[in-house]
Write an enzyme that holds these catalytic residues in place. Sequence first.
Site, PDB file in Angstrom:
ATOM      1  N   LEU A 192     -62.449  72.198  41.670  1.00 15.03           N
ATOM      2  CA  LEU A 192     -61.164  72.081  41.208  1.00 15.03           C
ATOM      3  C   LEU A 192     -60.332  70.496  41.391  1.00 15.03           C
ATOM      4  CD1 LEU A 192     -60.193  75.242  43.513  1.00 15.03           C
ATOM      5  CD2 LEU A 192     -60.862  75.003  40.978  1.00 15.03           C
ATOM      6  N   GLY A 193     -61.148  69.608  41.878  1.00 22.18           N
ATOM      7  CA  GLY A 193     -60.446  68.444  41.934  1.00 22.18           C
ATOM      8  C   GLY A 193     -61.179  67.497  42.637  1.00 22.18           C
ATOM      9  N   GLU A 194     -60.898  66.193  42.528  1.00 27.34           N
ATOM     10  CA  GLU A 194     -61.992  65.212  43.313  1.00 27.34           C
ATOM     11  C   GLU A 194     -61.357  63.714  43.484  1.00 27.34           C
ATOM     12  OE1 GLU A 194     -66.720  63.892  43.583  1.00 27.34           O
ATOM     13  OE2 GLU A 194     -65.964  65.187  42.091  1.00 27.34           O
ATOM     14  N   SER A 219     -61.368  59.892  45.876  1.00 26.93           N
ATOM     15  CA  SER A 219     -62.350  58.872  46.624  1.00 26.93           C
ATOM     16  C   SER A 219     -63.069  59.398  47.588  1.00 26.93           C
ATOM     17  CB  SER A 219     -61.830  57.538  46.642  1.00 26.93           C
ATOM     18  OG  SER A 219     -60.477  57.714  47.456  1.00 26.93           O
ATOM     19  N   TYR A 220     -62.560  60.101  48.786  1.00 21.66           N
ATOM     20  CA  TYR A 220     -62.820  60.605  49.726  1.00 21.66           C
ATOM     21  C   TYR A 220     -62.599  62.300  50.162  1.00 21.66           C
ATOM     22  CZ  TYR A 220     -58.033  59.779  51.315  1.00 21.66           C
ATOM     23  OH  TYR A 220     -56.602  59.699  51.423  1.00 21.66           O
ATOM     24  N   ALA A 221     -62.250  62.752  49.076  1.00 23.45           N
ATOM     25  CA  ALA A 221     -61.900  64.341  49.333  1.00 23.45           C
ATOM     26  C   ALA A 221     -62.141  65.165  47.938  1.00 23.45           C
ATOM     27  CB  ALA A 221     -60.679  64.456  49.909  1.00 23.45           C
ATOM     28  N   LYS A 222     -62.573  66.272  48.084  1.00 25.97           N
ATOM     29  CA  LYS A 222     -62.613  66.821  46.724  1.00 25.97           C
ATOM     30  C   LYS A 222     -62.363  68.408  47.254  1.00 25.97           C
ATOM     31  CE  LYS A 222     -67.847  67.252  47.791  1.00 25.97           C
ATOM     32  NZ  LYS A 222     -69.085  66.810  47.436  1.00 25.97           N
ATOM     33  N   ASP A 282     -43.657  65.258  50.186  1.00 25.67           N
ATOM     34  CA  ASP A 282     -44.709  64.925  49.175  1.00 25.67           C
ATOM     35  C   ASP A 282     -44.526  66.159  47.818  1.00 25.67           C
ATOM     36  OD1 ASP A 282     -46.235  63.532  47.229  1.00 25.67           O
ATOM     37  OD2 ASP A 282     -48.288  64.331  47.951  1.00 25.67           O
TER      38      ASP A 282
END
Length: 335
Positions: A18-20, A22-25, A136
């Site tokens: 669903l999304g990615e 540099s250090y999380a997806k 945010d």
Amino acid sequence: MEDADVLKKRGYIMGINLGEGSYAKVKSAYSDRLKCNVAVKIIDKKKAPRDFLDRFLPREIEMLARVKHHSIIKTYEIFETSDGKVYIVTELGVQGDLLEFIKRRGAIPEDIARKMFHQLASAIKYCHELDIVHRDLKCENLLLDKEFNIKLTDFGFSKRLARDEDGRVILSRTFCGSAAYAAPEVLQGIPYQPKVYDIWSLGVVLFIMVCGSMPYDDSNIKKMLKLQKEHRVHFPRSKVLSYECKDLIYRMLQPDVTRRLCIDEVLTHTWMQENKSISDTTLSKPGECSHHQRTIRAVYGKESGPENSENEEVIQEERHVDMDKLSAQMQRTSL
């Protein structure tokens, strides 16, 4: 161990990406226990920056475990593996995020926007009453469930307010969020009241909902800041908006923090009271089609709202950010 194997041991069948970053997806998955699809945020602590690990990740986990509101994404489970990966399992926004919804469908008619925005404002009121600030708020962080109800997500920049010995809120000095949604005091690097910052971002979100465009072009921060400080809000003439709707946006996009609305004033504003029904702001029972969803299906895409009325304080402008530029603006580098 691969992510799919880790999740399978916990009763999840991993799905699509669903999304990615540099250090999380974020992956979709099916839960055998819940009998539904979920979203799984996977954070690799070995790749994450130290500031994130020390400050922001602990706050996000704390907030997700603490907040429970029908317009905030539900967290089912949080766990960490021995190889330094954190898995956060949450409710899935099956209709995508609000940005994608607006890109596909255009501006949202006022009667529907009112219901959606009331859900969002109610979630922020809940957080503010707990002395929690989001910091945010943006369309990408507002997911839609199957009934098109708003679900606030991504508490990565959230925090609990700190107070001094006299009980006064200590101003925040962390300048986070996205420039397009940032209040002028944040853009200027001035220590700020976090709750008041959230209100400005709410004003930007409501503008985007009813106009289908951004109130300010953040490709030129200096120019944007000048417009903000002059309290200039340019509504596109192509959109027929009620005076009450524009007035609420104008009062949320108030550069003077002492005059900007608080969340209770947002919720009691005249525009928020029109045709509001309790049933429209609550979730439907599983399997039922809510009045909120029926309204979207029946009305969406039609022009709504009264005839445009003049507001001498609000400057209308023919030129506005078109939808082709909207996604790029919203995804520019965060503060």
